[in-house]
Design an enzyme around this catalytic site. Structure first.
Site, PDB file in Angstrom:
ATOM      1  N   LYS A  21      49.308  40.230  37.610  1.00 23.04           N
ATOM      2  CA  LYS A  21      49.646  41.639  37.322  1.00 23.04           C
ATOM      3  C   LYS A  21      50.960  42.003  37.971  1.00 23.04           C
ATOM      4  CE  LYS A  21      48.772  43.230  41.680  1.00 23.04           C
ATOM      5  NZ  LYS A  21      49.800  43.721  42.619  1.00 23.04           N
ATOM      6  N   ASP A 148      42.095  44.634  44.137  1.00 20.64           N
ATOM      7  CA  ASP A 148      42.776  44.294  42.876  1.00 20.64           C
ATOM      8  C   ASP A 148      41.898  43.442  41.949  1.00 20.64           C
ATOM      9  OD1 ASP A 148      45.024  45.583  43.767  1.00 20.64           O
ATOM     10  OD2 ASP A 148      46.182  43.771  44.184  1.00 20.64           O
TER      11      ASP A 148
END
Ligand code: C5P
Length: 309
Positions: A21, A148
């Site tokens: 990401k 995350d």
């Protein structure tokens, strides 16, 4: 530490592909009582992937292949191992599995590589063990593994609130990126501590998603997104690693539309118009001597996905 290569997926094993990401907005609030920080964290999954293969074994074991495999911990601190243990414990099973990680995502780079392996291992073990857990159950375990990790499971584009684990999908057009991989990693807790030090005595605003950023993301307009990118951890990452400023400058000098530190760094991200521009900026970054290597990618990318056998 050891590494092992698996060239083909063995019968009875499950392979999951999981994306890295970049944070296109990372708004950070003041430290909470539990030490975490409330965030408005706009995650975007990019086409840079690790693959995690789960194979039945006598006991839990982790191996890793890839250019940076020697930097990956193979003990129980690896989020892939923790994911297998947590899932097994919930179902009264032994985590008797060999987890092999084919690593392409920079290690300790601010691109959620460790989180990706946690989410990948979780889905691979759930599939291998025939548990058929609901998405909510998997997301629950992901949040326990790290802030995350839920996003690594869902991928695409999402706004993360709380410490980043509460996700709301957001729309995203296609964008093209270059990532400059730095020498060595940065510790996420150390970067948050530096943020606290730099903001001590100031009034840290409550983090909020930027409507202009979300609109730019949805529209697929790279110039509009370039104008809206922001990362509140960037000053802290640059304070710990001042040499990253030269990398950011090198990418901008080569024609990138915008440059920012990816998450807590030290990987830096460069937004460009198209794949041709990505190759040009990547070549200039490599020639500049301000980074170790580069990767090009596009976004968005799907979350953790079981590959066909
Ligand atoms: O959640 P995770 O274990 O990945 O977080 C690693 C560290 O990063 C935490 O221990 C904390 O120091 C910091 N962190 C934070 N606020 C967040 C997410 C992470 O302070 N929202």
């Amino acid at each position: 530490m050891s590494t092992a290569a698996v060239s083909t997926t063995a019968p009875g094993s499950v392979t999951v592909r999981v994306p890295a990401k970049v944070n296109v907005q990372l708004a950070v609030g003041a430290a909470r009582a539990d030490g975490f920080h409330d965030l408005a964290n706009v995650f975007l999954a990019v086409s840079l992937h690790d693959e995690v293969t789960a194979t039945p074994a006598a006991e839990l074991r982790v191996t890793c292949e890839g250019p940076d495999a020697d930097q990956v911990p193979l003990d129980r601190t690896n989020l892939a191992a923790r994911a297998a243990e947590l899932l097994a414990a919930r179902h009264g099973l032994e985590p008797a599995v060999h987890l092999h990680i084919a690593k392409r995502i920079p290690v300790a780079g601010g691109m959620a590589g460790g989180s990706a392996d946690g989410a990948g291992a979780l889905l691979a073990c759930d599939t291998l063990w025939g548990l058929d857990s609901s998405r909510e159950e998997l997301l629950d375990i992901c949040a326990e593994l790290g802030s995350d990790v839920p996003f690594s499971l869902v991928g695409e584009a999402a706004l993360g609130t709380g410490r980043g684990e509460h996700l709301t999908p957001v729309g995203a057009g296609t964008f093209h990126w270059v990532f400059a991989v730095a020498e060595g990693g940065l510790s996420t807790p150390a970067v948050f501590r530096e943020f606290d030090r730099l903001t001590a005595g100031t009034d840290v605003p409550v983090p909020q998603a930027d409507p202009a950023l979300l609109a730019a993301l949805r529209s697929g307009d790279a110039d509009a997104l370039a104008a809206a990118l922001s990362n509140d951890l960037q000053a802290a990452a640059l304070s710990l690693r001042p040499e990253l400023a030269a990398t950011l400058d090198a990418g901008l000098g080569a024609g990138a539309l915008a440059a920012l530190v990816s998450g807590s760094g030290p990987t830096t991200a460069f937004l460009v118009h198209d794949p041709e521009a990505a190759l040009k900026v990547a070549a200039a970054l490599e020639a500049s001597g301000t980074c170790r290597t580069t990767r090009t990618a596009s976004s968005p990318s799907p979350g953790a996905t079981v590959l066909p056998r």
